[in-house]
Scaffold this active site. Structure first.
Site, mmCIF file in Angstrom:
data_model
loop_
_atom_site.group_PDB
_atom_site.id
_atom_site.type_symbol
_atom_site.label_atom_id
_atom_site.label_comp_id
_atom_site.label_asym_id
_atom_site.label_seq_id
_atom_site.Cartn_x
_atom_site.Cartn_y
_atom_site.Cartn_z
ATOM 1 C CD GLU A 1 -21.813 83.159 18.217
ATOM 2 O OE1 GLU A 1 -21.438 82.106 18.771
ATOM 3 O OE2 GLU A 1 -21.366 84.279 18.496
ATOM 4 C CB SER B 1 -23.543 86.595 18.521
ATOM 5 O OG SER B 1 -22.217 86.540 18.061
ATOM 6 C CB SER C 1 -15.418 92.334 17.659
ATOM 7 O OG SER C 1 -16.497 91.697 17.026
HETATM 8 N N1 LIG Z 1 -27.238 87.542 34.279
HETATM 9 C C1 LIG Z 1 -27.321 88.638 33.525
HETATM 10 N N2 LIG Z 1 -27.726 89.821 34.060
HETATM 11 C C2 LIG Z 1 -27.819 90.937 33.297
HETATM 12 N N3 LIG Z 1 -27.549 90.962 31.982
HETATM 13 C C3 LIG Z 1 -27.173 89.819 31.391
HETATM 14 C C4 LIG Z 1 -27.005 88.597 32.130
HETATM 15 N N4 LIG Z 1 -26.597 87.643 31.297
HETATM 16 C C5 LIG Z 1 -26.506 88.215 30.094
HETATM 17 N N5 LIG Z 1 -26.849 89.516 30.130
HETATM 18 C C6 LIG Z 1 -26.890 90.425 28.971
HETATM 19 O O1 LIG Z 1 -26.870 89.645 27.781
HETATM 20 C C7 LIG Z 1 -25.651 89.867 27.060
HETATM 21 C C8 LIG Z 1 -25.184 88.583 26.402
HETATM 22 O O2 LIG Z 1 -24.884 87.625 27.389
HETATM 23 P P1 LIG Z 1 -23.684 86.627 27.224
HETATM 24 O O3 LIG Z 1 -22.413 87.371 27.102
HETATM 25 O O4 LIG Z 1 -23.785 85.631 28.307
HETATM 26 O O5 LIG Z 1 -24.081 85.954 25.842
HETATM 27 P P2 LIG Z 1 -23.275 85.426 24.588
HETATM 28 O O6 LIG Z 1 -24.318 85.019 23.617
HETATM 29 O O7 LIG Z 1 -22.309 84.422 25.012
HETATM 30 O O8 LIG Z 1 -22.566 86.731 24.033
HETATM 31 P P3 LIG Z 1 -21.119 86.936 23.322
HETATM 32 O O9 LIG Z 1 -20.531 85.607 23.126
HETATM 33 O O10 LIG Z 1 -21.440 87.625 22.029
HETATM 34 O O11 LIG Z 1 -20.393 87.828 24.261
HETATM 35 C C9 LIG Z 1 -24.698 90.442 28.085
HETATM 36 O O12 LIG Z 1 -23.665 91.187 27.483
HETATM 37 C C10 LIG Z 1 -25.658 91.295 28.912
HETATM 38 O O13 LIG Z 1 -26.011 92.512 28.263
HETATM 39 C C1 LIG Z 2 -18.531 86.209 18.474
HETATM 40 C C2 LIG Z 2 -19.075 86.428 19.843
HETATM 41 N N1 LIG Z 2 -19.520 85.200 20.440
HETATM 42 C C3 LIG Z 2 -18.091 87.143 20.734
HETATM 43 O O1 LIG Z 2 -17.893 86.698 21.847
HETATM 44 O O2 LIG Z 2 -17.528 88.143 20.323
HETATM 45 MG MG LIG Z 3 -20.291 84.292 24.633
#
Ligand SMILES: Nc1ncnc2c1ncn2[C@@H]1O[C@H](COP(=O)(O)OP(=O)(O)OP(=O)(O)O)[C@@H](O)[C@H]1O
Ligand SMILES: C[C@@H](N)C(=O)O
Ligand SMILES: [Mg+2]
Ligand SMILES: [Mg+2]
EC number: 6.3.2.4
Length: 360
Positions: A15, A190, A325
């Protein structure tokens, strides 16, 4: 005299680019309105190879918004090169780690700053580490009674080391979770390294890809639901913002959809019944306290409208501050401007460091 804020950004993480964009927005907010007199910003950039740079290079990365280009054939970086140059950072009164993902949002930098007895914005070591690792986070949420999707924790060793183990692992995922399922590196954000699998072939590829990012992998049942988020601000008495809903045309909220203007739509406040909004706000505070977050967090939820069910997806203890964001947008809609928000986060950082210091 102005307060010098060490704006720590970049980092050894998938990220890195998002961190630069978040740091640009925070630097602008610290240079605007009343903040301009109150704060001096000292950018400190962590290159992808772990080298800390203050001074003109950090300034130029912040201005240009693109990662520092490594010099071809440069001598190998040693641990000594990676360490921050203390003469350049001696004047910093408080640090604002705008680092997303591993090596920054996960307690590592927070541990270094804690050891140096430096005040900083956001969660400490425990909150950052538990909030970052999706397996530890989900175990903590379960203990706090927060409903979530069914998941399995998987290790890189199961995916890579033994050709006899891998098919059994895939069988278990198919039996216990089925398709579609989401495969994620446990420690990232992300949507980097995340894939939706709808068949055995996709599952195998998704596991292999997630294993390239992390030793720890999580596989979750895929849900069809509305995506709603809540921002949290505060230390021991945190408050929740109005909710925001994200909609998009892509299959899921992936990296490109997140950071390309126009690819996702934000509705703030989210159009959900009042009792659902209240429940989500309460769950956001419960999640914040369960992982021991501080100052700042954004909590992401799935709202299954047909049944009224709300499932917590995750917490982000250093959420994005880019133009697309949700964290600053949800506070803006709750009556806290971006300038006021960064000012409050810094004050909360000072408050937290004064109360968290151990008795020697
Ligand atoms: N179990 C699930 N069922 C349906 N969609 C999912 C699921 N897990 C994740 N997603 C999809 O994938 C996206 C990213 O998942 P998540 O928020 O867990 O990841 P991240 O990499 O931590 O994202 P960020 O930190 O940027 O919010 C979610 O916003 C959703 O669109
Ligand atoms: C930066 C990204 N992990 C967010 O949660 O917005
Ligand atoms: Mg996250
Ligand atoms: Mg998320």
């Amino acid at each position: 005299m102005a307060i010098t804020v060490g704006l720590l950004f970049g980092g050894c993480s998938g990220e890195h680019e998002v961190s630069i964009r978040s740091a640009q927005a925070i630097a602008r907010a610290l240079a605007s309105g009343g903040n301009a007199q109150k704060y001096t910003v000292l950018p400190v950039y962590i290159r992808k190879d772990g080298v800390w740079l203050a001074g003109p290079t950090a300034e130029s990365v912040l201005t240009a918004g693109v990662p520092h280009q490594e010099i071809p054939n440069a001598p190998a970086v040693t641990a000594r090169d990676r360490l921050p140059q203390f003469d350049q950072i001696a004047d910093i009164d408080i640090w604002f780690p705008v680092l997303h993902g591993p090596n920054g949002e996960d307690g590592t930098v927070q541990g270094l700053l804690t050891l140096m007895q430096q005040p900083y914005v956001g969660a400490g070591v425990l909150g950052s580490a538990v909030g970052m690792d999706k397996i530890a986070m989900k175990m903590t949420f379960a203990q706090a009674g927060l409903p979530q999707v069914k998941y399995l924790a998987v290790s890189r060793a199961e995916v890579w080391s033994n050709p006899c183990v891998f098919p059994k692992l895939c069988d278990r995922i198919e039996t216990e979770l089925g398709y579609p399922c989401f495969v994620k590196p446990a420690n990232l954000g992300s949507s980097v390294g995340i894939a939706k699998a709808t068949s055995r072939k996709e599952l195998e590829a998704a596991l292999d890809n997630a294993a390239s990012y992390d030793r720890r992998i999580i596989v979750e049942t895929g849900v069809v639901a509305r995506e709603v988020e809540c921002a949290v601000l505060g230390n021991d008495n945190p408050r929740a913002s109005v909710l925001g809903e994200i909609t998009f045309q892509s299959d899921f909220y992936d990296y490109e959809t997140k950071y390309t203007s126009g690819q996702s739509q934000h509705t703030i406040p989210a159009q959900v019944p009042d009792d659902v909004a209240r429940r989500i706000q309460e769950m956001a505070i419960t999640a914040f306290q369960a992982v021991d977050a501080a100052g700042i967090s954004r909590v992401d939820f799935f709202y299954v409208e047909a049944t009224g069910e709300v499932l917590i997806n995750e917490i982000n203890t250093l959420p994005g501050f880019t133009a697309t964001s949700m964290y600053p947008m949800m506070w803006e809609a709750s009556g806290v401007s971006f300038e006021e928000l960064v000012d409050t986060l810094i004050q909360l950082g000072f408050e937290r460091s004064s109360t968290a210091a151990p008795k020697a």
